[in-house]
Design a protein around this motif. Sequence first.
Motif, PDB file in Angstrom:
ATOM      1  N   LYS A  70     -16.440  16.925   3.297  1.00  0.00           N
ATOM      2  CA  LYS A  70     -17.254  15.598   3.391  1.00  0.00           C
ATOM      3  C   LYS A  70     -18.223  16.216   4.454  1.00  0.00           C
ATOM      4  CE  LYS A  70     -14.143  11.810   2.634  1.00  0.00           C
ATOM      5  NZ  LYS A  70     -13.233  10.908   2.945  1.00  0.00           N
ATOM      6  N   ASP A  71     -17.820  17.148   5.425  1.00  0.00           N
ATOM      7  CA  ASP A  71     -18.627  17.633   6.329  1.00  0.00           C
ATOM      8  C   ASP A  71     -19.826  18.618   5.662  1.00  0.00           C
ATOM      9  OD1 ASP A  71     -17.537  16.286   8.298  1.00  0.00           O
ATOM     10  OD2 ASP A  71     -16.683  18.045   9.315  1.00  0.00           O
ATOM     11  N   ILE A  94     -27.330  27.645   1.011  1.00  0.00           N
ATOM     12  CA  ILE A  94     -26.519  26.939  -0.363  1.00  0.00           C
ATOM     13  C   ILE A  94     -25.337  26.840  -0.052  1.00  0.00           C
ATOM     14  CG2 ILE A  94     -26.412  26.903  -2.818  1.00  0.00           C
ATOM     15  CD1 ILE A  94     -28.988  28.078  -3.352  1.00  0.00           C
ATOM     16  N   GLY A  95     -24.609  25.755   0.071  1.00  0.00           N
ATOM     17  CA  GLY A  95     -23.300  25.427   0.378  1.00  0.00           C
ATOM     18  C   GLY A  95     -22.500  24.665  -0.472  1.00  0.00           C
ATOM     19  N   GLY A  96     -21.214  24.584  -0.519  1.00  0.00           N
ATOM     20  CA  GLY A  96     -20.422  23.687  -1.264  1.00  0.00           C
ATOM     21  C   GLY A  96     -19.069  24.241  -1.547  1.00  0.00           C
ATOM     22  N   TYR A  97     -18.038  23.410  -1.797  1.00  0.00           N
ATOM     23  CA  TYR A  97     -16.881  23.968  -1.754  1.00  0.00           C
ATOM     24  C   TYR A  97     -16.336  24.618  -3.005  1.00  0.00           C
ATOM     25  CZ  TYR A  97     -11.712  23.443  -0.591  1.00  0.00           C
ATOM     26  OH  TYR A  97     -10.605  23.626  -0.331  1.00  0.00           O
ATOM     27  N   SER A 149     -18.604  21.793  10.892  1.00  0.00           N
ATOM     28  CA  SER A 149     -17.677  21.160   9.969  1.00  0.00           C
ATOM     29  C   SER A 149     -16.183  21.550  10.380  1.00  0.00           C
ATOM     30  CB  SER A 149     -18.146  21.340   8.544  1.00  0.00           C
ATOM     31  OG  SER A 149     -17.850  22.803   8.372  1.00  0.00           O
ATOM     32  N   SER A 150     -15.394  20.688   9.888  1.00  0.00           N
ATOM     33  CA  SER A 150     -14.077  20.856  10.302  1.00  0.00           C
ATOM     34  C   SER A 150     -13.587  22.001   9.008  1.00  0.00           C
ATOM     35  CB  SER A 150     -13.438  19.603  10.046  1.00  0.00           C
ATOM     36  OG  SER A 150     -13.539  18.679  10.744  1.00  0.00           O
ATOM     37  N   HIS A 151     -12.801  22.791   9.337  1.00  0.00           N
ATOM     38  CA  HIS A 151     -12.266  23.839   8.601  1.00  0.00           C
ATOM     39  C   HIS A 151     -10.902  24.175   8.753  1.00  0.00           C
ATOM     40  CE1 HIS A 151     -12.656  27.887   6.537  1.00  0.00           C
ATOM     41  NE2 HIS A 151     -13.820  28.160   6.870  1.00  0.00           N
ATOM     42  N   PRO A 152     -10.082  23.998   7.919  1.00  0.00           N
ATOM     43  CA  PRO A 152      -8.547  24.252   7.877  1.00  0.00           C
ATOM     44  C   PRO A 152      -8.318  25.689   7.246  1.00  0.00           C
ATOM     45  CG  PRO A 152      -9.446  23.201   5.716  1.00  0.00           C
ATOM     46  CD  PRO A 152     -10.468  23.297   6.601  1.00  0.00           C
ATOM     47  N   ALA A 153      -7.443  26.237   7.859  1.00  0.00           N
ATOM     48  CA  ALA A 153      -7.169  27.620   7.570  1.00  0.00           C
ATOM     49  C   ALA A 153      -6.868  27.848   5.920  1.00  0.00           C
ATOM     50  CB  ALA A 153      -5.876  28.115   8.295  1.00  0.00           C
ATOM     51  N   ILE A 201     -29.462  32.091   1.662  1.00  0.00           N
ATOM     52  CA  ILE A 201     -28.115  32.576   1.712  1.00  0.00           C
ATOM     53  C   ILE A 201     -26.999  31.574   1.146  1.00  0.00           C
ATOM     54  CG2 ILE A 201     -26.354  32.904   3.669  1.00  0.00           C
ATOM     55  CD1 ILE A 201     -28.280  33.395   5.616  1.00  0.00           C
ATOM     56  N   GLU A 202     -26.127  32.159   0.355  1.00  0.00           N
ATOM     57  CA  GLU A 202     -24.976  31.616  -0.465  1.00  0.00           C
ATOM     58  C   GLU A 202     -23.980  31.614   0.468  1.00  0.00           C
ATOM     59  OE1 GLU A 202     -22.388  31.832  -4.530  1.00  0.00           O
ATOM     60  OE2 GLU A 202     -23.469  33.486  -3.695  1.00  0.00           O
ATOM     61  N   ALA A 203     -23.355  30.638   1.031  1.00  0.00           N
ATOM     62  CA  ALA A 203     -22.191  30.341   1.644  1.00  0.00           C
ATOM     63  C   ALA A 203     -21.055  30.490   0.721  1.00  0.00           C
ATOM     64  CB  ALA A 203     -22.236  29.210   2.550  1.00  0.00           C
ATOM     65  N   SER A 204     -20.067  30.941   1.230  1.00  0.00           N
ATOM     66  CA  SER A 204     -18.837  30.972   0.392  1.00  0.00           C
ATOM     67  C   SER A 204     -18.097  29.619   0.381  1.00  0.00           C
ATOM     68  CB  SER A 204     -17.581  32.165   0.985  1.00  0.00           C
ATOM     69  OG  SER A 204     -17.139  31.594   2.272  1.00  0.00           O
ATOM     70  N   GLY A 205     -17.253  29.276  -0.448  1.00  0.00           N
ATOM     71  CA  GLY A 205     -16.597  27.819  -0.533  1.00  0.00           C
ATOM     72  C   GLY A 205     -15.926  27.337   0.641  1.00  0.00           C
ATOM     73  N   ILE A 206     -15.584  28.264   1.407  1.00  0.00           N
ATOM     74  CA  ILE A 206     -14.953  27.601   2.507  1.00  0.00           C
ATOM     75  C   ILE A 206     -15.407  28.037   3.872  1.00  0.00           C
ATOM     76  CG2 ILE A 206     -12.587  28.024   1.543  1.00  0.00           C
ATOM     77  CD1 ILE A 206     -12.241  30.709   3.049  1.00  0.00           C
ATOM     78  N   ALA A 207     -16.860  28.387   3.659  1.00  0.00           N
ATOM     79  CA  ALA A 207     -17.570  28.728   5.002  1.00  0.00           C
ATOM     80  C   ALA A 207     -18.285  27.465   5.243  1.00  0.00           C
ATOM     81  CB  ALA A 207     -18.660  29.803   4.496  1.00  0.00           C
ATOM     82  N   ASP A 208     -18.664  27.308   6.459  1.00  0.00           N
ATOM     83  CA  ASP A 208     -19.416  26.331   7.225  1.00  0.00           C
ATOM     84  C   ASP A 208     -21.022  26.365   6.957  1.00  0.00           C
ATOM     85  OD1 ASP A 208     -20.575  24.576   8.688  1.00  0.00           O
ATOM     86  OD2 ASP A 208     -19.297  24.524  10.638  1.00  0.00           O
TER      87      ASP A 208
END
Length: 301
Positions: free
Chosen positions: A141-142, A9-12, A198-202, A92-99
């Motif tokens: 978007k990714d 489960i992902g999402g920003y 996905s793209s991942h800024p710092a 698995i719950e992905a963190s908001g900035i995880a891919d």
Amino acid sequence: MTPLPLTVIGGYLGAGKTTLINQILSANHGLRIMVLVNDFGSINIDASLLISASQDTLELSNGCVCCTMGADLFLAIGDVLDRKPRPDHIIIEASGIADPARIANVAQAEPELLYSGIVTVVDGLQFDALSRDPLVAAQFKDQIACAQVIAVSKAPLKEDLRQNLSELNQDATILPVDQLGIEQLLMTGQDPTQILQSSHPAYAKWSYSGDRSLGQTELTALLNSRPEPLYRLKGHMRGPDGTGFLVQVVGSSVEVHEIAQPPQTELIGIGLAARLTPETCDEWWAQGARDLAAHQTALQS
């Protein structure tokens, strides 16, 4: 042995992933679901469902188990696979900035796992702002593009939003999060070779842990004066009269709700490193304390 299905489960940041996790853990679905989360900070489980609780594990009467992942995902997965009885499904719950795609790839590396899909939760209120942000848009978007199910939260799923989401991912099932049933979550037979990276800024993180207390009016004013790049802020704040506050900040949305007094104030925030530094947050937090002290002095004089 039959492979164990794994869903991500992902999402920003602030999309509503934890709310969905709470629904899964509380539902009467008759399945032994193991949910791996980053922390228990926002997990709100009905006490009547709890069989036992430790520092990193919640055992529930409906067969579900919620466990923190720690720093090593493969180690956490190994612990799940060794459990007896083995669960029926891992979420698995992905963190908001995880891919979420990278996390889902663990199913490729572990032969005892079966990739079951990615569910991306999208905050309908923040979609336009995030999809246009030059630093965030690619990652946002990714996260949508790699999903098999897109669950829209916090806003009605209007036709223009559905169209925008379809343009990013024409193959995904798109529906409001409150219509997401266990059958959509427990997808099977997905092709893990189709997972995207996905793209991942710092990002920069900030946190505070201490005994500082504020009333609701002062706290709300302080949160509204926070550095604009501090996109996500959550935690618990002590109040001066025995009442505490749950803090939830996402973008322009600020929510403060009364809760039982927490042992201490604990807040964690995050924003893009190109726009935010921990020092900026420290100064904002310190300035708030100075302003409050000055206000109290003026009232006493």
